[in-house]
Design a protein around this motif. Structure first.
Motif, PDB file in Angstrom:
ATOM      1  N   THR A 115     -76.465 -29.654  25.161  1.00 58.07           N
ATOM      2  CA  THR A 115     -76.594 -30.272  26.478  1.00 58.07           C
ATOM      3  C   THR A 115     -75.939 -31.657  26.482  1.00 58.07           C
ATOM      4  N   LYS A 222     -81.339 -23.856  34.160  1.00 56.14           N
ATOM      5  CA  LYS A 222     -80.527 -22.698  33.802  1.00 56.14           C
ATOM      6  C   LYS A 222     -79.838 -22.120  35.035  1.00 56.14           C
ATOM      7  N   SER A 298     -75.630 -19.017  36.114  1.00 51.91           N
ATOM      8  CA  SER A 298     -75.846 -20.412  35.742  1.00 51.91           C
ATOM      9  C   SER A 298     -75.230 -21.340  36.781  1.00 51.91           C
ATOM     10  N   GLU A 303     -75.938 -26.793  31.145  1.00 52.91           N
ATOM     11  CA  GLU A 303     -75.238 -25.805  30.332  1.00 52.91           C
ATOM     12  C   GLU A 303     -73.863 -26.320  29.900  1.00 52.91           C
ATOM     13  N   GLY A 306     -73.693 -21.470  26.844  1.00 53.38           N
ATOM     14  CA  GLY A 306     -74.446 -20.322  27.330  1.00 53.38           C
ATOM     15  C   GLY A 306     -74.287 -19.142  26.389  1.00 53.38           C
TER      16      GLY A 306
END
Length: 546
Positions: A115, A222, A298, A303, A306
């Motif tokens: 992240t 998400k 998403s 993200e 993924g």
């Protein structure tokens, strides 16, 4: 060669109460390290004895014959024998400052992105400009999206320092190396008998088409579930098929779980919803075996890669995903599945979001919610792709096999981990070759960027003043106000008065955002975010400006 690894359980073990993608990735990395270790002992660096014991126990679980060595915080110079210290995050500045105690040429540093959207994550990147990082250090970026975020953050910090110090500021940067995350493809191999057993366990009938949404079940971190439910409802209505949506993952709290369950019932009443606890690894694995289609829309700036689309392809499932972040690197549109077009406000439109995050709320979850609600996937395209896949089992199988082959060629840890080993060898060679130790004020601090600027490359297109907006059939202010009472959509809700202005400006026909701004006296940049939220829920459609 293998690096020594900075080991703390939170970065590698999946046994904690709150499973995150970085931990799943760390577990896969550690399994690959043990499998490809060679003859030398595996080296863990950690100041904490308890962490060293956790490392010992986990390695023994994976291979009882693997030799290990622990280097404590007091013995940093001993890392020279390994040549490289790997840490499972991008906080290289912390390790670079600690390395000064041993000498900057004693060993190289290697980190990895996960992240990048929090203020803390951005500050860690900004720290590279002043931290004692060397040209032999490296940051593994797991996607081209991550590479661009890192480069933008470094450029912003260098510009900030040049303004602050009155001189050009450009310290040596670490190398940026693009290496994807991996999966152990053998974990997802499935026989026909196993598939039949899994479908029986989940209560799936032969004539039901199971669509799987797997991973972190989070509204903001998400994927906001509304587009998923809306498109599947449309698909079920269009095809008459018995569609089942399998949610396999973890809810972080009861409120999120309640929102998902009520959202499924409200927005996809003709789609049977199944909820599986992703903390149960065996049950989670059965969901991959039982499914027919994988779906992940998403829309979160959290993200960067993924992993679940890779797991889907390894399982032989066609993957339907948003054209967003790291998904752009993994799913080949029309080959392994489909990537659905996305829209996001243009850079500059997120100044208020960044300001509020920095000085008002400091609430990262609210930043994610705000930006997620302004990321719109093309619902018509999504519905069309799902409709095609639901009705064509042969296409599902062809795409699934293409995905399996792609994972074996590019994303299996057997392919990915040697890329780490090659990087570490290159870093060590550069370190050894080096010898002895060798105008304008920005609008905001680099650690608090406009999210639509920092992540401008995530969507397919930008919502700009030139973007043309068309009211969807049946769209109304009353419908908007009623729809946005749900927890998925309630944040940054328009007042009835503002909604009337915006809808009123579009009643006569399609118009550019600039024209709507002129008619409503609402600033065009503000309207880009407003319109993106309306597109998010299908009340307007967007077209490129002429």
């Amino acid at each position: 060669m293998n690096a020594a690894i900075l080991f703390e359980p939170d970065g590698y073990l999946t046994t904690g109460p709150k499973l995150m993608g970085r931990q799943a990735a760390g577990d896969g990395f550690l399994r690959a390290l043990v499998k490809h270790r060679g003859e030398a002992p595996l080296v863990a660096y950690t100041p904490r004895k308890r962490s060293a014991e956790a490392f010992r126990d986990r390695v023994a679980e994976l291979d009882a014959g693997a030799a290990i060595r622990w280097i404590s915080g007091q013995r940093l110079p001993e890392l020279e024998a390994s040549g490289v210290l790997y840490r499972p995050d991008h906080a290289l500045g912390i390790s670079a400052r600690a390395r000064l105690r041993a000498g900057v040429n004693r060993y190289a540093l290697c980190g990895v992105t996960h992240t990048l959207a929090t203020s803390g994550a951005m500050e860690l990147l900004a720290d590279y400009a002043t931290a004692p990082l060397m040209p032999w250090d490296a940051l593994v970026c797991t996607s081209t999206a991550a590479v661009e975020v890192v480069e933008r953050a470094l450029e912003a910090q260098e510009a900030y320092l040049s303004w602050r110090l009155g001189a050009h500021a450009r310290a040596p940067r670490p190398q940026l190396r693009l290496i994807p995350l991996g999966v152990h493809a053998e974990d997802f191999a499935t026989t026909a008998d196993q598939r039949a057993a899994a479908r029986g366990l989940l209560g799936l009938a032969d004539d039901e088409v199971a669509v799987l949404f797997a991973g972190r079940l989070s509204i903001n971190g998400k994927a906001n579930p509304y587009p998923m439910y809306a498109a599947l409802q449309r698909t079920a209505a269009a095809t008459g098929a018995k569609v089942v949506l399998v949610h396999a993952g973890q809810f972080f709290n009861g409120a999120i779980e309640g929102a998902f369950r009520s959202g499924a019932a409200r927005f996809a009443p003709d789609v049977r919803a199944v909820f599986l606890n992703g903390k149960d690894a065996a049950l989670y694995g059965q969901s991959w075996r039982a499914a027919d289609i994988f779906l992940s829309l998403s829309d979160s700036i959290q993200e960067t890669f993924g992993i679940t689309p890779i797991e889907a392809m390894a399982s032989g499932l066609p993957a339907v995903v948003t054209d967003w972040n790291g998904y752009k690197d993994t799913v080949r549109d029309g080959v392994d599945g489909y990537r659905i077009r996305t829209w996001q406000p243009q850079p500059g439109a997120g100044g208020a979001a960044a300001r509020d995050y920095e000085v008002e709320t400091s609430d990262y979850e609210m930043l994610l919610a705000r930006t997620s609600l302004a990321v719109a996937a093309d619902l018509d395209e999504l519905t069309a792709r799902l409709t095609t896949l639901v009705g064509d089992g042969d296409l599902r199988r062809r795409m699934g096999e293409a995905g399996r082959a792609r994972v074996r060629e590019r994303f299996d840890w057997a392919v990915v981990f040697p890329q780490y080993q090659a990087l570490w060898a290159e870093q060590d060679e550069r370190r050894r070759a080096a010898g002895a130790d060798t105008r304008g004020a920005p609008g905001h601090a680099p650690g608090w960027p406009d999210p639509y600027a920092a992540f401008a490359h995530y969507p397919s297109s930008h919502v700009t003043p030139a973007t043309r907006v068309r009211l969807s059939e049946g769209a109304s202010v009353a419908g908007y106000l009623e729809l946005t009472t749900h927890p998925f959509l309630m944040h940054w809700r328009l007042t009835p008065e503002v909604a009337e202005l915006v809808f009123g400006a579009l009643v006569a026909g399609p118009a550019s955002i600039a024209a709507v701004a002129e008619a409503t006296k609402i600033p065009a940049l503000t309207l880009t975010e407003v319109v993106a939220r309306l597109a998010k829920i299908g009340l307007v459609t967007l077209e490129e400006g002429r």
